[in-house]
Design a protein around this motif. Sequence first.
Motif, PDB file in Angstrom:
ATOM      1  N   ILE A   1       0.865  -1.170   0.000  1.00 10.94           N
ATOM      2  CA  ILE A   1       0.000   0.000   0.000  1.00 10.94           C
ATOM      3  C   ILE A   1       0.905   1.225   0.000  1.00 10.94           C
ATOM      4  N   CYS A   2       0.804   2.022  -1.051  1.00 13.94           N
ATOM      5  CA  CYS A   2       1.647   3.208  -1.227  1.00 13.94           C
ATOM      6  C   CYS A   2       0.823   4.439  -0.890  1.00 13.94           C
ATOM      7  N   LEU A   3       1.103   5.053   0.224  1.00 15.37           N
ATOM      8  CA  LEU A   3       0.424   6.282   0.620  1.00 15.37           C
ATOM      9  C   LEU A   3       1.219   7.451   0.061  1.00 15.37           C
ATOM     10  N   VAL A   4       0.657   8.167  -0.882  1.00 18.38           N
ATOM     11  CA  VAL A   4       1.375   9.234  -1.586  1.00 18.38           C
ATOM     12  C   VAL A   4       0.753  10.574  -1.238  1.00 18.38           C
ATOM     13  N   ASP A   5       1.556  11.452  -0.694  1.00 17.33           N
ATOM     14  CA  ASP A   5       1.106  12.814  -0.396  1.00 17.33           C
ATOM     15  C   ASP A   5       0.950  13.559  -1.716  1.00 17.33           C
ATOM     16  N   ALA A   6      -0.236  14.031  -2.007  1.00 10.26           N
ATOM     17  CA  ALA A   6      -0.486  14.712  -3.275  1.00 10.26           C
ATOM     18  C   ALA A   6       0.030  16.144  -3.283  1.00 10.26           C
ATOM     19  N   GLY A   7       0.849  16.508  -2.294  1.00 12.25           N
ATOM     20  CA  GLY A   7       1.467  17.823  -2.268  1.00 12.25           C
ATOM     21  C   GLY A   7       2.622  17.919  -3.253  1.00 12.25           C
ATOM     22  N   ALA A   8       3.402  18.988  -3.148  1.00 11.92           N
ATOM     23  CA  ALA A   8       4.434  19.288  -4.142  1.00 11.92           C
ATOM     24  C   ALA A   8       5.506  18.206  -4.226  1.00 11.92           C
TER      25      ALA A   8
ATOM     26  N   ALA B   1      14.395  18.378 -14.307  1.00 12.88           N
ATOM     27  CA  ALA B   1      13.236  19.058 -13.719  1.00 12.88           C
ATOM     28  C   ALA B   1      11.947  18.328 -14.063  1.00 12.88           C
ATOM     29  N   ALA B   2      11.110  18.125 -13.063  1.00 12.97           N
ATOM     30  CA  ALA B   2       9.827  17.440 -13.268  1.00 12.97           C
ATOM     31  C   ALA B   2       8.878  17.841 -12.154  1.00 12.97           C
ATOM     32  N   THR B   3       7.592  17.835 -12.463  1.00 14.95           N
ATOM     33  CA  THR B   3       6.567  18.079 -11.453  1.00 14.95           C
ATOM     34  C   THR B   3       6.016  16.731 -11.017  1.00 14.95           C
ATOM     35  N   PRO B   4       6.327  16.283  -9.804  1.00 16.98           N
ATOM     36  CA  PRO B   4       5.983  14.916  -9.428  1.00 16.98           C
ATOM     37  C   PRO B   4       4.506  14.719  -9.087  1.00 16.98           C
ATOM     38  N   LYS B   5       3.991  13.586  -9.540  1.00 18.03           N
ATOM     39  CA  LYS B   5       2.680  13.113  -9.112  1.00 18.03           C
ATOM     40  C   LYS B   5       2.821  12.018  -8.062  1.00 18.03           C
TER      41      LYS B   5
ATOM     42  N   ALA C   1      25.611   6.908 -17.943  1.00 14.86           N
ATOM     43  CA  ALA C   1      24.523   6.011 -17.565  1.00 14.86           C
ATOM     44  C   ALA C   1      23.691   6.616 -16.436  1.00 14.86           C
ATOM     45  N   ALA C   2      24.343   7.302 -15.493  1.00 13.06           N
ATOM     46  CA  ALA C   2      23.610   7.956 -14.410  1.00 13.06           C
ATOM     47  C   ALA C   2      22.725   9.075 -14.949  1.00 13.06           C
ATOM     48  N   ALA C   3      23.178   9.758 -15.989  1.00 13.54           N
ATOM     49  CA  ALA C   3      22.343  10.789 -16.606  1.00 13.54           C
ATOM     50  C   ALA C   3      21.081  10.176 -17.198  1.00 13.54           C
ATOM     51  N   GLU C   4      21.224   8.998 -17.823  1.00 15.35           N
ATOM     52  CA  GLU C   4      20.043   8.300 -18.333  1.00 15.35           C
ATOM     53  C   GLU C   4      19.122   7.895 -17.184  1.00 15.35           C
ATOM     54  N   GLY C   5      19.716   7.499 -16.070  1.00 17.39           N
ATOM     55  CA  GLY C   5      18.912   7.171 -14.903  1.00 17.39           C
ATOM     56  C   GLY C   5      18.108   8.353 -14.406  1.00 17.39           C
ATOM     57  N   CYS C   6      18.735   9.537 -14.400  1.00 23.79           N
ATOM     58  CA  CYS C   6      18.021  10.740 -13.966  1.00 23.79           C
ATOM     59  C   CYS C   6      16.875  11.079 -14.914  1.00 23.79           C
ATOM     60  N   ARG C   7      17.080  10.883 -16.201  1.00 22.28           N
ATOM     61  CA  ARG C   7      16.016  11.138 -17.169  1.00 22.28           C
ATOM     62  C   ARG C   7      14.837  10.199 -16.907  1.00 22.28           C
ATOM     63  N   ALA C   8      15.124   8.922 -16.686  1.00 21.56           N
ATOM     64  CA  ALA C   8      14.053   7.959 -16.424  1.00 21.56           C
ATOM     65  C   ALA C   8      13.335   8.282 -15.121  1.00 21.56           C
ATOM     66  N   GLY C   9      14.085   8.694 -14.100  1.00 19.12           N
ATOM     67  CA  GLY C   9      13.462   9.067 -12.837  1.00 19.12           C
ATOM     68  C   GLY C   9      12.492  10.220 -13.007  1.00 19.12           C
ATOM     69  N   ALA C  10      12.852  11.180 -13.872  1.00 21.02           N
ATOM     70  CA  ALA C  10      11.960  12.314 -14.122  1.00 21.02           C
ATOM     71  C   ALA C  10      10.680  11.877 -14.821  1.00 21.02           C
ATOM     72  N   VAL C  11      10.801  10.919 -15.745  1.00 19.85           N
ATOM     73  CA  VAL C  11       9.599  10.369 -16.383  1.00 19.85           C
ATOM     74  C   VAL C  11       8.733   9.672 -15.340  1.00 19.85           C
ATOM     75  N   ALA C  12       9.382   8.904 -14.464  1.00 19.40           N
ATOM     76  CA  ALA C  12       8.649   8.089 -13.490  1.00 19.40           C
ATOM     77  C   ALA C  12       7.832   8.922 -12.522  1.00 19.40           C
ATOM     78  N   VAL C  13       8.412  10.023 -12.014  1.00 21.24           N
ATOM     79  CA  VAL C  13       7.696  10.775 -10.979  1.00 21.24           C
ATOM     80  C   VAL C  13       6.490  11.526 -11.534  1.00 21.24           C
ATOM     81  N   GLN C  14       6.409  11.646 -12.848  1.00 20.83           N
ATOM     82  CA  GLN C  14       5.255  12.314 -13.454  1.00 20.83           C
ATOM     83  C   GLN C  14       4.110  11.346 -13.739  1.00 20.83           C
ATOM     84  N   ARG C  15       4.294  10.079 -13.323  1.00 21.27           N
ATOM     85  CA  ARG C  15       3.287   9.044 -13.523  1.00 21.27           C
ATOM     86  C   ARG C  15       2.852   8.484 -12.177  1.00 21.27           C
TER      87      ARG C  15
END
Length: 312
Positions: free
Chosen positions: A91-98, A245-249, A275-289
């Motif tokens: 169960i993932c409790l996610v704060d819908a704040g910033a 930069a990403a706005t996380p959901k 490779a770490a730069a690619e990881g950061c790009r993927a992380g930014a995609v992930a937090v927007q989903r």
Amino acid sequence: MLVVGDVVTDVVARHRGPLAPGTDTASAIRTLPGGAGANVACWAAYQGCPDVRLLGRVGADSAARHERALISCGVRPRLVVDPHAATGTVICLVDAGAAAERTFLTDSGASLRLDPDDWSDALLDGVGRLHLSGYLLFSQSGQALVRTAAASARTRGTPVSLDPASAGFLTELGVGRFLKLVEEEEVDVLLPSRAEAGLLTGLSDPAAAAAELSRHVPLVVAKQGADGALVARNGAVLARVPAVAATPKDTTGAGDAFTGAFLAALLTGADATAAAAEGCRAGAVAVQRVGGRPPAPGDTAAPPTVRTTRAP
């Protein structure tokens, strides 16, 4: 790449205000496939790794559903169906704040019941890297499987990476036991979060923690969330890679996205910093989903390129 780790069902609850004990808190709730190991495999395939395999253990209650979800992400699953335990649930409790910060309530279920009998050396045929989810270390059977799989990888000359997975569970396992295990099993890449690196070293400074860990493991890539990542070798930080930069959901699975993309890039010949730069790009995609898995095939939306700074 072969990933060995957890496959679970995530129940993601994004609550729109502080949790209200004893009464209702309005939330948006979704049930999604998850699990750190499974997420890493899916993100590696999303990044373009051509042959990603996953060994995991699930209950009969949802085995077919999880297999379909993995295949749809381009992963070749080998799911062992546990005759006694249900598929793990988080169960993932996610704060819908910033910050979209998340808290996990974890019932590991069948995922922690993987054991050496589930292993076959043939799983490594044609594999360029073995990646182990740290959640395996939080059960005796999982630890035994880690030793079996790592020994098989050493015999073949296959490199082994590991993600510590959970600061909370690491506390229960013990820092000394964890570090001894990664050294004995000759893990060549460790991918801790900031909290995990701090716990494993007792150091509050993220760069100092990453550098210290790289005295135990040849390459440490310490994930720093909104602050990007640190790349360390031989007791020194070599590069600081900024986040995209990403706005996380929902930050659920962002670290798994980083790990999957990082390992996929490493397998294509990228150096650790690229490779770490690619990881950061993927992380930014992930937090927007919402949830821990990548976008569906054909969705090409991606954040901009990151610029990397070398440490002095």
